[in-house]
Design a protein around this motif. Sequence first.
Motif, PDB file in Angstrom:
ATOM      1  N   THR A   1      30.201  37.048  41.534  1.00 34.61           N
ATOM      2  CA  THR A   1      29.769  38.255  42.381  1.00 34.61           C
ATOM      3  C   THR A   1      29.341  39.465  41.821  1.00 34.61           C
ATOM      4  O   THR A   1      29.014  40.333  42.014  1.00 34.61           O
ATOM      5  N   ARG A   2      29.628  39.352  40.299  1.00 39.47           N
ATOM      6  CA  ARG A   2      29.234  40.397  39.614  1.00 39.47           C
ATOM      7  C   ARG A   2      28.984  39.862  38.239  1.00 39.47           C
ATOM      8  O   ARG A   2      29.828  39.725  37.372  1.00 39.47           O
TER       9      ARG A   2
ATOM     10  N   GLY B   1      33.770  39.982  39.794  1.00 40.45           N
ATOM     11  CA  GLY B   1      32.963  40.434  41.055  1.00 40.45           C
ATOM     12  C   GLY B   1      33.837  40.784  42.241  1.00 40.45           C
ATOM     13  O   GLY B   1      35.096  40.384  42.218  1.00 40.45           O
TER      14      GLY B   1
ATOM     15  N   TRP C   1      34.698  37.691  48.110  1.00 39.85           N
ATOM     16  CA  TRP C   1      33.478  37.613  49.019  1.00 39.85           C
ATOM     17  C   TRP C   1      34.018  36.800  50.372  1.00 39.85           C
ATOM     18  O   TRP C   1      34.538  35.822  50.390  1.00 39.85           O
TER      19      TRP C   1
ATOM     20  N   ASP D   1      36.174  44.925  39.664  1.00 37.95           N
ATOM     21  CA  ASP D   1      35.222  43.827  39.994  1.00 37.95           C
ATOM     22  C   ASP D   1      34.694  43.346  38.496  1.00 37.95           C
ATOM     23  O   ASP D   1      33.813  42.278  38.412  1.00 37.95           O
TER      24      ASP D   1
ATOM     25  N   ASN E   1      24.507  42.737  37.746  1.00 41.54           N
ATOM     26  CA  ASN E   1      23.945  42.510  38.672  1.00 41.54           C
ATOM     27  C   ASN E   1      25.113  41.874  39.713  1.00 41.54           C
ATOM     28  O   ASN E   1      25.778  40.978  39.303  1.00 41.54           O
ATOM     29  N   VAL E   2      25.083  42.357  41.170  1.00 46.03           N
ATOM     30  CA  VAL E   2      26.005  41.924  42.095  1.00 46.03           C
ATOM     31  C   VAL E   2      25.345  40.969  43.127  1.00 46.03           C
ATOM     32  O   VAL E   2      24.082  40.921  43.042  1.00 46.03           O
TER      33      VAL E   2
END
Length: 243
Positions: free
Chosen positions: A176-177, A218, A221, A13, A183-184
């Motif tokens: 997404t990270r 991240g 998704w 990630d 923060n995710v």
Amino acid sequence: MKIGSHLYRIGNDIVASYLVVTDEGITVIDAGLPGHWRDLTRELAVLGRALGDVKGVVLTHGDSDHIGFAERLRAATGVPVFVHSADAARAKGGDKPPASGGRMRLPGVVSFAAYAVRKGAWRTRHLTEVVPVEDGDVLDLPGSPRVIALPGHSPGSIAVHVPIADAVAVGDALTTRHVLTGNVGPQPAPFTDEPDLALNSLERLAGLEASWVLPGHGAPWRVDPGKVQAAVRARLEPRRPGS
């Protein structure tokens, strides 16, 4: 790590690359950091495939944490490395404009820095040869990836739509990270040249047939691409008191 049909991820990630695996061969999307070379060869071995099965690399943009092993692979096998013409110079080591990383949190920065060191970020080799691509190009590679221009993070940032994998890779058009805060969730990526343009460009994902949106940083998704821009915009809305 297998994500879905024909689709695998190497890295994690913090920094990730993707493999589109077909009977005709393998397309690599982004090349992470230099140390991801070992992850690549290990994943190929698990799949019962070899470096010779890789037919090409598509870069979502030319930043150093996306080109990691691309030159090594190109030099070793002769495969083409595709990048949008507006980012070709960047992938070859050209100057990039200063961009703010924005808000930081110490744990997020430390995690990213430690991972980058472990994966040999200081050993990044810029490309000596690239094949420039443009918006709308369908590449003669396994999975027939299609190029979708998403300028903003960099002038030549692209999405790579691969219908056979039910996925679209977006590089740093979003994250997404967040690599600087940890923060995710879907949000703008740091170190973006033109943040407003990057956000507006996400509208170009609407209408794509895909179940997976794949950021360079991240978790993958699972989302309708048509809902991506609104979700990222919502992350920018100020929170109401007490929320």
